[in-house]
Design an enzyme around this catalytic site. Structure first.
Site, PDB file in Angstrom:
ATOM      1  CG  ASP A   1     -54.731  70.085 -10.538  1.00  0.00           C
ATOM      2  OD1 ASP A   1     -54.087  71.118 -10.808  1.00  0.00           O
ATOM      3  OD2 ASP A   1     -54.203  68.973 -10.357  1.00  0.00           O
TER       4      ASP A   1
ATOM      5  CE  LYS B   1     -54.891  65.467 -11.054  1.00  0.00           C
ATOM      6  NZ  LYS B   1     -55.028  66.426  -9.941  1.00  0.00           N
TER       7      LYS B   1
ATOM      8  CE  LYS C   1     -51.278  66.262 -10.736  1.00  0.00           C
ATOM      9  NZ  LYS C   1     -51.811  67.349  -9.895  1.00  0.00           N
TER      10      LYS C   1
END
Lengths: 297, 305
Positions: free
Chosen positions: B142, B205, B241
């Site tokens: 991430d 995300k 996400k």
């Protein structure tokens, strides 16, 4: 134009949850009638989700309330009494509209004020009075201290719309618990107006939550909710009381049935009502033998 | 690494302006669907299977991380038939510990990297941070974008940075955190999403979880729409996400409704949709338990995370 008679505007009394006055999530309401059968107001017909919301409000308020000093809780209970004293007129009118005589209403309010002050005094005393230092056969201090249970679910009694509610709330919150109360179905107005008193009396939001609605619909949800540590009710039908106890047994919930008639007498107030809603914690604390260790203090 | 490193094409930034009011009205609709009974249970199970169980704190210890891994493996053993979460999300220094604790399970280990959460560092350091995570065994990375550069208009820099990190990831899947709370407008969110997708993101995300507001329904919708457009143009799927601020099951179900009605059933899978959350799992478990046992539950009976 023909003269029209005025339509009466009935107030819909709202629930008291988390320091706010929301309507029931279900959007339902029911008519509250006076002794003559005439509609005088509407009240929320709360649903199981209102119970859930009330319990989570009570749970989040609990640690803050429980961590206040007994002295501070006493100050706040005293403040509730003061605020109630200032609202005598409103509550008296409500009680009268629900079938009390003026004298009976006055007596009920006075008793409620006195009861609050009685429990205000107990807030910082019951713990020392009921704590013990226990004799044990080892080098330990051994204390037993009452501590609040947590969240208490309460079903208000039928025939004491104000005093009954006060007699439930006061010992419960004096001992550091928070609560959810289901007001009497027939006469909920004084209970729900008492919420306005609590709201203006420094009681943190969520410590007391008051719902109106049908007991038969909600009794199961309150007594089966795992996050409720105790249930207090009055003079239930045998089957209901059995149901409450069975639900409680599922997760070690304490269940109590208090006597409604007793609440109307001098015996309706006692530190033992506070103690009903306390758990006793026993602590073992090692004693250092000062002499043999050469005075290490 | 397969394929060539992509090159920034400013054309991707040309898109019609995002109409905020329209987006907000649309998202309100998603919250009106009635999901009850068996569909609710199915939804809750799906939410559980899509969670990236996260701990990203300075005070994280090996003990805390292995506790979280145990939680991931045993969500609530009293209820049979529960799925496991999708992944555990930790700092690079904790990857090897998580990897060891999850050995033999199908739960992935995701690691944040690239000077998370601010991203204020040089590319060299960010790539080293990424390699640290990947070499320790992270299955997913991430990364955060450089919001400072993005807001200063240096889109090519942001693009190249993402492409380089993607290269450093190797086979690990790359999630690109836009930190929408710092981007300001939905138009900027849309722009950042386009850049991330074009630069090779496997997932986009919303947030680090360190900035408020974190994930919101409108921001997520804009990102989902960008994914949809990319899919229509290229036939390539990109995952989504939302992270931060999703702690209640009901809200999580709203998100699933939004995914279904925007991208369709193909995205309703942990391979394409994740929730970044720490406290969501327990709330979902309490709901599942309530549906199973019939009464409301207490957090005291669920593991602390």
């Amino acid at each position: 134009m023909a003269k029209q008679s005025r339509l009466e505007v009935w107030k819909t009394y709202k629930n008291y949850v988390g320091g706010q006055f929301p309507r029931t999530e279900s959007g339902r309401s029911y008519a509250v009638k006076n002794a003559m059968g005439k509609t005088i107001a509407n009240a929320c017909q709360s649903s199981r989700k209102d119970v859930r919301d009330g319990i989570s409000a009570a749970r989040s308020a609990w640690s803050g309330w429980n961590n206040r000093s007994g002295f501070n809780r006493g100050q706040i209970l005293y403040r509730i009494a003061e605020m109630l004293e200032g609202r005598k007129k409103q509550l008296s009118d409500l009680l009268v509209s629900q079938g009390y005589t003026a004298a009976a209403a006055n007596r009920e309010i006075n008793r409620s004020v006195d009861r609050l002050i009685y429990y205000a005094g107990w807030c910082d005393k019951y713990q020392s009075l009921f704590s013990t230092v226990n004799p044990v056969a080892s080098a330990h201090y051994n204390f037993s201290v009452p501590e609040s249970m947590g969240v208490v679910g309460m079903l208000a009694p039928a025939n004491a719309s104000l005093l009954g509610v006060v007699s439930l709330i006061a010992p419960c919150i004096a001992g550091g618990n928070t609560c959810l109360i289901l007001a009497d179905q027939e006469k909920p107005l004084a209970a729900i107006s008492f919420a306005e008193v609590l709201h203006s009396a420094d009681v943190p939001g969520g410590v007391v939550n008051i719902l109106t609605g049908y007991q038969q619909e909600l009794i199961d949800w309150i007594s089966s909710h795992v996050d409720v540590n105790a249930v207090v009710c009055f003079d239930q039908e045998k089957a209901d009381w059995q149901k409450i106890q069975e639900n409680g047994a599922g997760h070690i919930k304490r269940t109590f049935q208090w006597n409604a008639k007793q609440m109307d007498t001098a015996d309706g107030q006692s530190p033992y009502f506070i103690m009903d809603l306390q758990e006793v914690k026993t602590t073992w604390h090692p004693i250092q033998t000062i002499v043999s260790k050469g005075g290490a203090y | 690494m397969t394929g060539k490193k992509p090159v920034f094409n400013p054309q991707i930034l040309n898109h019609p302006p995002v109409e905020q009011t329209g987006v907000e009205e649309r998202t309100v609709r998603f919250t009106k669907r009635s999901i009850k009974g068996p569909s609710k249970m199915q939804g809750l199970h799906m939410v559980l299977s899509m969670i990236d169980l996260t701990t990203l704190e300075g005070k994280d210890t090996p003990g805390k991380v292995s506790q979280l891994c145990t939680k991931a493996l045993h969500l609530h053993d009293q209820i049979p038939g529960l799925p496991t979460v999708a992944a555990i999300c930790v700092y690079p220094s904790m990857v090897s510990i998580a990897k060891k604790a999850l050995k033999g399970s199908r739960i992935n280990v995701a690691s944040v990297a690239t000077a998370f959460p601010s991203g204020q560092s040089s590319l060299r350091i960010k790539l080293a941070d990424t390699r640290l995570a990947v070499e320790a065994g992270a299955d997913e990375v991430d990364m955060v974008i450089s919001r400072g550069k993005f807001l200063a208009g240096e889109y090519a820099y942001v693009f190249d940075e993402i492409a380089s990190v993607k290269e450093a990831c190797g086979t690990a899947r790359l999630k690109v955190i836009l930190e929408t709370g710092e981007l300001g407008t939905l138009d900027q969110v849309r722009k950042a999403s386009s850049i991330a997708i074009a630069a090779g993101a496997d997932f986009i995300k919303t947030s680090t979880g360190k900035i408020q507001p974190a994930a919101t329904l409108p921001v997520t919708l804009v990102m989902l729409e960008t994914i949809r457009e990319h899919y229509h143009k290229t036939g390539k799927k990109v995952g989504m996400k939302p992270a931060g601020g999703i702690s209640k099951s009901k809200l999580a179900l709203h998100y699933l409704v939004m995914v279904k009605e925007t991208l369709g059933d193909a995205w309703l899978d942990k391979h394409w949709f994740r929730f970044g959350a720490s406290s969501l799992a327990n709330d979902v478990l309490m709901q599942v338990a309530k549906e199973t046992m019939g009464n409301y539950q207490s957090p005291a009976y669920f593991s602390i995370d």
